[in-house]
Scaffold this motif. Structure first.
Motif, short mmCIF file in Angstrom:
data_model
loop_
_atom_site.label_atom_id
_atom_site.label_comp_id
_atom_site.label_asym_id
_atom_site.label_seq_id
_atom_site.Cartn_x
_atom_site.Cartn_y
_atom_site.Cartn_z
N UNK A 176 0.83 -1.20 0.00
CA UNK A 176 0.00 0.00 0.00
C UNK A 176 0.87 1.25 0.00
N UNK A 177 1.91 1.24 0.79
CA UNK A 177 2.82 2.39 0.89
C UNK A 177 3.40 2.74 -0.48
N UNK A 178 3.86 1.73 -1.18
CA UNK A 178 4.46 1.93 -2.51
C UNK A 178 3.41 2.43 -3.50
N UNK A 179 2.21 1.87 -3.41
CA UNK A 179 1.13 2.29 -4.30
C UNK A 179 0.78 3.78 -4.08
N UNK A 180 0.74 4.19 -2.81
CA UNK A 180 0.50 5.62 -2.52
C UNK A 180 1.56 6.49 -3.19
N UNK A 181 2.81 6.10 -3.05
CA UNK A 181 3.91 6.89 -3.62
C UNK A 181 3.85 6.95 -5.14
N UNK A 193 12.32 -2.52 -4.22
CA UNK A 193 13.39 -2.73 -5.19
C UNK A 193 12.89 -3.50 -6.41
N UNK A 194 11.95 -4.42 -6.19
CA UNK A 194 11.49 -5.27 -7.28
C UNK A 194 10.43 -4.62 -8.15
N UNK A 195 9.60 -3.73 -7.58
CA UNK A 195 8.50 -3.17 -8.38
C UNK A 195 8.53 -1.66 -8.51
N UNK A 196 9.40 -0.99 -7.74
CA UNK A 196 9.39 0.48 -7.77
C UNK A 196 10.77 1.04 -7.47
N UNK A 197 11.79 0.46 -8.08
CA UNK A 197 13.16 0.87 -7.79
C UNK A 197 13.42 2.33 -8.12
N UNK A 198 12.67 2.86 -9.08
CA UNK A 198 12.89 4.25 -9.51
C UNK A 198 12.02 5.26 -8.76
N UNK A 199 11.23 4.79 -7.82
CA UNK A 199 10.35 5.68 -7.06
C UNK A 199 11.12 6.21 -5.86
N UNK A 259 9.64 -5.05 2.95
CA UNK A 259 9.12 -3.87 2.25
C UNK A 259 10.17 -3.27 1.31
N UNK A 260 11.41 -3.18 1.78
CA UNK A 260 12.47 -2.65 0.91
C UNK A 260 12.72 -3.56 -0.28
N UNK A 261 12.63 -4.86 -0.10
CA UNK A 261 12.79 -5.80 -1.21
C UNK A 261 11.67 -5.63 -2.24
N UNK A 262 10.45 -5.42 -1.75
CA UNK A 262 9.33 -5.22 -2.67
C UNK A 262 9.52 -3.92 -3.45
#
Length: 275
Positions: free
Chosen positions: A52-57, A85-91, A80-83
């Protein structure tokens, strides 16, 4: 003494965390979009694996907006950090750090939105936590909290009723989960000092039915969780607990593959505008 981490009180289990990693804003916390703005500084408390955190960002913040996810358990932060890196490394507007909901590592009046999803339900001192969420929220900005109500679970056909029984037993045996937390959320917020006239209450329904892919995914994740997540259905009897686990797995498999089966539960939400 209140435990910093009551949910993983017997140790971190990835198969439990994985059942949380399918969560997004759209499927889990859409109600926060009523107040979330692109330039907000957001705190996601008890962020779990960070989906959810990554999706918000990625999809809801811009114009300088950012989000921090916190958890008291290092393994969860690593997940969370691994996720990320795998789906939002450029965020670059999302980060994760260790922190306790009972003593958030931030100054008063820091965030525009402080969010907790399915967290208060597992706490030993929910009122203390709710006070802390409000402390770090800016005046005129928002606290959003969503809690499940496990006692409201409906499963059909009746031959699968044992799944509710065992889910309740597993939750209670973790030591802190409140099966009626959702319906108590409003009263707990008021006890924590939230001004009643500034609280908006909403409800949503978690539902899996028919032959949808989401139902199969949910069933598979629950089966894996029972197999490897250390869930305890029978206390102080390893043999009977193992027998119970095997029964739950068998019934979950049948429920997952049954085109007539349903699983539904009510969730309660509050949106508080800090006075």
């Amino acid at each position: 003494m209140t435990s910093e981490q009551a949910y993983y009180n017997t140790g971190y289990k990835k198969s439990i965390s994985d059942t949380h990693a399918i969560r997004t804003v759209e499927n889990s916390v859409e109600y926060i979009t009523n107040v979330l703005q692109p330039d907000f500084k957001v705190l996601d408390v008890g962020c779990g694996p960070g989906s959810i955190t990554i999706d918000i960002a990625k999809n809801y913040l811009s114009q300088g907006g950012s989000v921090i996810g916190i958890e008291p358990t290092p393994e969860v932060i690593d997940t969370a950090n691994n996720l990320k890196q795998s789906i939002a490394a450029d965020v670059d507007n999302v980060s994760f750090q260790i922190g306790s909901i009972y003593k958030l590592p931030f100054d008063d009046n820091t965030f525009d939105l402080v969010h907790a999803h399915q967290v208060v339900v597992h706490l030993e001192d929910p009122v203390k936590a709710l006070k802390e969420l409000a402390r770090v929220t800016k005046p005129g900005k928002y606290v959003t909290v969503k809690d499940g109500d496990l006692d409201s679970i409906l499963i059909y056909p009746p031959k699968y009723d044992v799944l509710k029984e065992y889910q309740s037993k597993g939750a209670l045996n973790r030591g802190s989960t409140d099966l009626k937390a959702g319906r108590k959320l409003l009263s707990r917020a008021i006890e924590a000092g939230y001004k009643p006239s500034n609280i908006t209450t909403t409800t949503s329904t978690l539902s899996f039915a028919g032959q949808k892919e989401t139902k199969k995914t949910w069933g598979d994740l629950l089966i894996k969780r029972v197999e490897t997540g250390g869930e305890v259905f029978v206390v102080d009897d390893e043999k009977k607990n193992e027998e119970a686990k095997q029964e739950v797995i068998k019934v979950l498999q049948e429920w997952r593959d049954d085109e007539t089966s349903v699983w539904s539960a009510i969730n309660f939400e509050i949106t508080y505008k800090k006075a």
